[in-house]
Design a protein around this motif. Structure first.
Motif, PDB file in Angstrom:
ATOM      1  N   SER A 272       0.831  -1.207   0.000  1.00  0.00           N
ATOM      2  CA  SER A 272       0.000   0.000   0.000  1.00  0.00           C
ATOM      3  C   SER A 272       0.862   1.252   0.000  1.00  0.00           C
ATOM      4  CB  SER A 272      -0.931   0.002   1.220  1.00  0.00           C
ATOM      5  OG  SER A 272      -1.892  -1.019   1.140  1.00  0.00           O
ATOM      6  N   MET A 273       1.963   1.227   0.739  1.00  0.00           N
ATOM      7  CA  MET A 273       2.837   2.393   0.767  1.00  0.00           C
ATOM      8  C   MET A 273       3.479   2.617  -0.595  1.00  0.00           C
ATOM      9  SD  MET A 273       3.881   4.957   2.437  1.00  0.00           S
ATOM     10  CE  MET A 273       3.566   4.688   4.180  1.00  0.00           C
ATOM     11  N   LYS A 274       3.903   1.554  -1.258  1.00  0.00           N
ATOM     12  CA  LYS A 274       4.452   1.694  -2.608  1.00  0.00           C
ATOM     13  C   LYS A 274       3.418   2.313  -3.555  1.00  0.00           C
ATOM     14  CE  LYS A 274       7.345  -2.457  -2.161  1.00  0.00           C
ATOM     15  NZ  LYS A 274       7.548  -3.837  -2.659  1.00  0.00           N
ATOM     16  N   THR A 275       2.175   1.857  -3.429  1.00  0.00           N
ATOM     17  CA  THR A 275       1.103   2.385  -4.271  1.00  0.00           C
ATOM     18  C   THR A 275       0.876   3.869  -4.004  1.00  0.00           C
ATOM     19  OG1 THR A 275      -0.004   0.228  -4.364  1.00  0.00           O
ATOM     20  CG2 THR A 275      -1.346   2.176  -4.840  1.00  0.00           C
ATOM     21  N   LEU A 276       0.870   4.238  -2.729  1.00  0.00           N
ATOM     22  CA  LEU A 276       0.610   5.623  -2.348  1.00  0.00           C
ATOM     23  C   LEU A 276       1.715   6.555  -2.838  1.00  0.00           C
ATOM     24  CD1 LEU A 276      -1.405   7.388  -0.844  1.00  0.00           C
ATOM     25  CD2 LEU A 276      -0.173   6.885   1.278  1.00  0.00           C
ATOM     26  N   LEU A 277       2.964   6.151  -2.646  1.00  0.00           N
ATOM     27  CA  LEU A 277       4.078   6.972  -3.119  1.00  0.00           C
ATOM     28  C   LEU A 277       4.100   7.054  -4.647  1.00  0.00           C
ATOM     29  CD1 LEU A 277       6.874   5.737  -0.682  1.00  0.00           C
ATOM     30  CD2 LEU A 277       5.616   7.897  -0.576  1.00  0.00           C
ATOM     31  N   GLY A 278       3.810   5.947  -5.291  1.00  0.00           N
ATOM     32  CA  GLY A 278       3.759   5.947  -6.752  1.00  0.00           C
ATOM     33  C   GLY A 278       2.693   6.899  -7.283  1.00  0.00           C
ATOM     34  N   PHE A 279       1.549   6.921  -6.614  1.00  0.00           N
ATOM     35  CA  PHE A 279       0.489   7.862  -6.988  1.00  0.00           C
ATOM     36  C   PHE A 279       0.971   9.299  -6.870  1.00  0.00           C
ATOM     37  CE2 PHE A 279      -2.568  10.776  -4.998  1.00  0.00           C
ATOM     38  CZ  PHE A 279      -3.433  10.989  -6.073  1.00  0.00           C
ATOM     39  N   GLY A 280       1.670   9.606  -5.789  1.00  0.00           N
ATOM     40  CA  GLY A 280       2.150  10.971  -5.569  1.00  0.00           C
ATOM     41  C   GLY A 280       3.047  11.448  -6.692  1.00  0.00           C
ATOM     42  N   PHE A 281       3.993  10.611  -7.105  1.00  0.00           N
ATOM     43  CA  PHE A 281       4.925  11.014  -8.162  1.00  0.00           C
ATOM     44  C   PHE A 281       4.246  11.042  -9.534  1.00  0.00           C
ATOM     45  CE2 PHE A 281       8.217   9.481  -5.088  1.00  0.00           C
ATOM     46  CZ  PHE A 281       8.853  10.702  -4.937  1.00  0.00           C
ATOM     47  N   LYS A 282       3.256  10.193  -9.724  1.00  0.00           N
ATOM     48  CA  LYS A 282       2.553  10.163 -11.012  1.00  0.00           C
ATOM     49  C   LYS A 282       1.619  11.356 -11.167  1.00  0.00           C
ATOM     50  CE  LYS A 282      -0.701   7.367 -13.728  1.00  0.00           C
ATOM     51  NZ  LYS A 282      -1.509   6.106 -13.755  1.00  0.00           N
ATOM     52  N   ALA A 283       0.966  11.756 -10.081  1.00  0.00           N
ATOM     53  CA  ALA A 283      -0.084  12.767 -10.167  1.00  0.00           C
ATOM     54  C   ALA A 283       0.427  14.188  -9.968  1.00  0.00           C
ATOM     55  CB  ALA A 283      -1.180  12.466  -9.148  1.00  0.00           C
ATOM     56  N   TYR A 284       1.568  14.354  -9.266  1.00  0.00           N
ATOM     57  CA  TYR A 284       2.024  15.692  -8.889  1.00  0.00           C
ATOM     58  C   TYR A 284       3.498  15.883  -9.252  1.00  0.00           C
ATOM     59  CZ  TYR A 284      -2.256  16.008  -6.115  1.00  0.00           C
ATOM     60  OH  TYR A 284      -3.558  16.039  -5.721  1.00  0.00           O
ATOM     61  N   GLU A 285       3.890  17.142  -9.278  1.00  0.00           N
ATOM     62  CA  GLU A 285       5.300  17.484  -9.428  1.00  0.00           C
ATOM     63  C   GLU A 285       5.613  18.703  -8.564  1.00  0.00           C
ATOM     64  OE1 GLU A 285       6.573  19.095 -13.212  1.00  0.00           O
ATOM     65  OE2 GLU A 285       4.489  19.482 -13.800  1.00  0.00           O
ATOM     66  N   THR A 286       6.821  18.734  -8.034  1.00  0.00           N
ATOM     67  CA  THR A 286       7.293  19.866  -7.241  1.00  0.00           C
ATOM     68  C   THR A 286       8.375  20.584  -8.024  1.00  0.00           C
ATOM     69  OG1 THR A 286       6.837  18.755  -5.143  1.00  0.00           O
ATOM     70  CG2 THR A 286       8.410  20.569  -5.086  1.00  0.00           C
ATOM     71  N   ARG A 287       8.313  21.908  -8.036  1.00  0.00           N
ATOM     72  CA  ARG A 287       9.336  22.699  -8.709  1.00  0.00           C
ATOM     73  C   ARG A 287       9.924  23.713  -7.740  1.00  0.00           C
ATOM     74  NH1 ARG A 287       7.181  23.883 -14.888  1.00  0.00           N
ATOM     75  NH2 ARG A 287       6.721  21.703 -15.417  1.00  0.00           N
ATOM     76  N   PHE A 288      11.221  23.824  -7.801  1.00  0.00           N
ATOM     77  CA  PHE A 288      11.953  24.821  -7.024  1.00  0.00           C
ATOM     78  C   PHE A 288      11.870  26.147  -7.767  1.00  0.00           C
ATOM     79  CE2 PHE A 288      16.013  27.090  -6.747  1.00  0.00           C
ATOM     80  CZ  PHE A 288      15.999  27.428  -5.411  1.00  0.00           C
ATOM     81  N   LEU A 289      11.365  27.190  -7.100  1.00  0.00           N
ATOM     82  CA  LEU A 289      11.157  28.470  -7.764  1.00  0.00           C
ATOM     83  C   LEU A 289      12.192  29.516  -7.392  1.00  0.00           C
ATOM     84  CD1 LEU A 289       7.266  28.804  -7.602  1.00  0.00           C
ATOM     85  CD2 LEU A 289       8.692  27.652  -9.298  1.00  0.00           C
ATOM     86  N   LEU A 290      12.414  29.716  -6.110  1.00  0.00           N
ATOM     87  CA  LEU A 290      13.343  30.746  -5.667  1.00  0.00           C
ATOM     88  C   LEU A 290      14.143  30.258  -4.479  1.00  0.00           C
ATOM     89  CD1 LEU A 290      11.056  33.930  -5.765  1.00  0.00           C
ATOM     90  CD2 LEU A 290      12.995  33.462  -7.267  1.00  0.00           C
ATOM     91  N   ASP A 291      15.407  30.616  -4.467  1.00  0.00           N
ATOM     92  CA  ASP A 291      16.263  30.291  -3.336  1.00  0.00           C
ATOM     93  C   ASP A 291      16.046  31.315  -2.227  1.00  0.00           C
ATOM     94  OD1 ASP A 291      18.103  29.038  -1.810  1.00  0.00           O
ATOM     95  OD2 ASP A 291      19.807  29.371  -3.147  1.00  0.00           O
ATOM     96  N   ALA A 292      16.396  30.938  -1.019  1.00  0.00           N
ATOM     97  CA  ALA A 292      16.358  31.886   0.087  1.00  0.00           C
ATOM     98  C   ALA A 292      17.333  33.027  -0.198  1.00  0.00           C
ATOM     99  CB  ALA A 292      16.719  31.183   1.387  1.00  0.00           C
ATOM    100  N   THR A 293      16.935  34.235   0.158  1.00  0.00           N
ATOM    101  CA  THR A 293      17.705  35.479   0.022  1.00  0.00           C
ATOM    102  C   THR A 293      17.898  35.925  -1.431  1.00  0.00           C
ATOM    103  OG1 THR A 293      19.939  34.503  -0.013  1.00  0.00           O
ATOM    104  CG2 THR A 293      18.947  34.929   2.159  1.00  0.00           C
TER     105      THR A 293
END
Length: 390
Positions: A272-293
Motif C-alpha cells: 500500500s505504501m508503494k502504491t501511495l508513493l507511486g500515486f504521488g509522483f505520477k499525479a504531482y510534481e514539485t518545482r523549485f522556484l526561488l532560493d532563500a535570500t
C-alpha cells in the motif's frame, strides 16, 4: 526584465539553481493544493495520508485526523526530543548512558543491553531508530529527563507546541502497555519538522543495518531495499495498532511524506505504501522556484544611508501542483509606502503571492535582506541625483 517577470519566468521554466528544504512548521490548517485528476488509489488501512514536505500540503488522505494507536511510531517523537537536547548542548553523542534495570527488562525489539552497563548515546539512538529497540528508547528517556515519566511529560508538551492536536503519549517506546495515540496528519507534521530541523540525524532513519557488540541489526523498513528513493522513516506494529509505517522519499525537487496506520498485514502495509508513493509522483510534481535570500524586488528607502533595499524570501520556495498545471501559475509582488530608515535586516516590507487559475495559492513575506542605517544630511542630495539619472 523586472523582478516580477523574473519570478514568473522561474515559475514557467523552474531553473533549478539550488535547493534548501523548508517546511512551514506553523501551518496548522494543513492547506490543500489544487488536486490532481488522477484517481486516488484504494488503500486498505484505517487511516493514511500523503503530503508534500516543503509546504506541508496534503495531496491525498483518508481519515487523516483520526487518532489511532501508533505502536513504535512513538519513537519518532522520542528521537526528536533527544535530537533537540543534542542541539541545546544538554547531552552529547559521546555521553555514556547508564542502563537501568528497567531499561534492561524492556520486552519486544531490543539491543540486549546489559543492566548497569554504560553505552554510548549515539549507539542507543541508532539502535532505537534502526532496530526499534525498546531498551534503547527507555535508556535514552531516563538519561535525557531523569525518568521515563518526566520524559513522557516532555513528549506531550512538545506535541502541543508543534501543533499535534490528535496526539497523546503514555510511554517512550510505543509498547502496548501504554495508550499512545496520534493521527496521520500529526505524524506527517512531526516527520517533516524532524527532517527540516535535524538533517544531520535524519539520515540514520535510512540506514539499512547497524552493528552493536557483534550483533547485526537490520532496519525494519523493507521499503529501503524495495523502493528506489525511499530514505526513511519508521515502522510500527502491535495488535491494537495493526501495521503502521511512515515513509519518506525524494525524486529531484519533490519530497513526499506518507503515513499509513492500521494496515491488516506487513505485506499489505508495504504494498500500500508503494502504491501511495507511486500515486504521488505520477499525479504531482514539485518545482523549485526561488532560493532563500534571492532578490525579488527593490524598495526605495527614505532618509537612509542607501537609496533602496533589496527584498527577498527568507526561505526557499517550492511549489507542488498536478502534473502539467504549472502554466496556470502566476505571481504578484506587493509593497507598501516607502519606509524611513533605519531598516533592520529581516523586516517585512511586502509579500509575494502565487496564484493558480485566479485563486491565491500562497502568500510569502518579503523581507529586507540587509540593514539600512539612517543617512547623513548629504545622502538626500545624492539620492536626488541618483533619481535624476534614473
Amino acid at each position: 526584465m523586472s523582478y516580477l517577470n523574473r519570478i514568473t519566468g522561474l515559475i514557467m521554466v523552474c531553473a533549478a539553481v539550488g535547493m534548501v528544504p523548508v517546511t512551514l512548521a506553523d501551518n496548522t490548517s494543513w492547506p490543500v493544493p489544487p488536486l490532481s485528476k488522477t484517481p486516488v488509489p484504494v488503500i486498505p488501512a484505517k487511516s493514511w495520508l500523503l503530503m508534500e514536505h516543503h509546504n506541508g500540503w496534503v495531496l491525498a488522505q483518508h481519515q487523516g485526523t483520526r487518532s489511532l494507536p501508533i505502536a513504535s511510531l512513538t519513537k519518532v517523537m522520542t528521537a526528536y526530543l533527544v535530537f533537540d537536547r543534542l542541539r541545546a548542548g544538554e547531552v552529547m553523542l559521546g555521553d555514556k548512558v547508564m542502563i537501568s534495570k528497567k531499561a534492561w527488562g524492556m520486552p519486544g525489539a531490543r539491543m540486549f543491553l546489559p543492566a548497569h552497563s554504560s553505552i554510548r548515546l549515539e549507539s542507543l539512538l541508532k539502535g532505537m531508530i534502526i532496530e526499534s529497540a525498546n531498551d534503547a528508547a527507555m535508556a535514552l528517556a531516563e538519561h535525557v529527563a531523569g525518568s521515563e515519566q518526566a520524559f513522557v511529560k516532555r513528549m506531550n508538551r512538545v506535541a502541543r507546541e508543534l501543533g499535534l492536536m490528535h496526539t497523546f503519549f503514555d510511554n517512550s517506546t510505543g509498547l502496548p502497555t501504554g495508550k499512545n495515540r496520534s493521527s496521520a496528519h500529526d505524524l506527517g507534521r512531526l516527520a517533516s519538522i524532524l527532517i527540516r530541523e535535524f538533517p544531520q540525524f535524519y539520515t540514520w532513519f535510512g540506514e539499512k543495518e547497524f552493528a552493536f557488540r557483534k550483533i547485526r541489526f537490520y532496519n525494519r523498513n523493507n521499503l529501503l531495499w524495495q523502493t528506489p528513493g525511499v530514505d526513511g522513516m519508521k515502522t510500527g506494529q502491535s495488535r491494537a495498532a495493526g501495521y503502521c509505517l511512515i515513509a519518506t522519499t525524494q525524486r529531484q525537487d519533490m519530497r513526499l511524506v506518507a503515513i499509513l496506520l492500521g494496515a491488516p498485514s506487513k505485506k499489505s502495509r508495504n504494498e500500500s505504501m508503494k502504491t501511495l508513493l507511486g500515486f504521488g509522483f505520477k499525479a504531482y510534481e514539485t518545482r523549485f522556484l526561488l532560493d532563500a535570500t534571492t532578490v525579488v524586488t527593490r524598495m526605495k528607502i527614505l532618509k537612509g544611508s542607501s537609496y533602496q533595499v533589496d527584498l527577498g524570501l527568507m526561505q526557499a520556495l517550492h511549489v507542488t501542483l498536478p502534473r502539467g498545471a504549472f502554466n496556470m501559475l502566476s505571481a504578484n509582488v506587493y509593497t507598501g509606502a516607502h519606509p524611513s530608515a533605519p531598516i533592520e535586516a529581516g523586516r517585512q516590507l511586502g509579500h509575494l503571492t502565487l496564484n493558480y487559475e485566479g485563486q491565491q495559492l500562497g502568500e510569502y513575506p518579503l523581507m529586507a535582506l540587509y540593514p539600512v542605517s539612517r543617512g547623513k544630511w548629504y545622502h538626500g542630495l545624492l539620492h536626488q541625483v541618483q533619481q535624476w539619472w534614473e
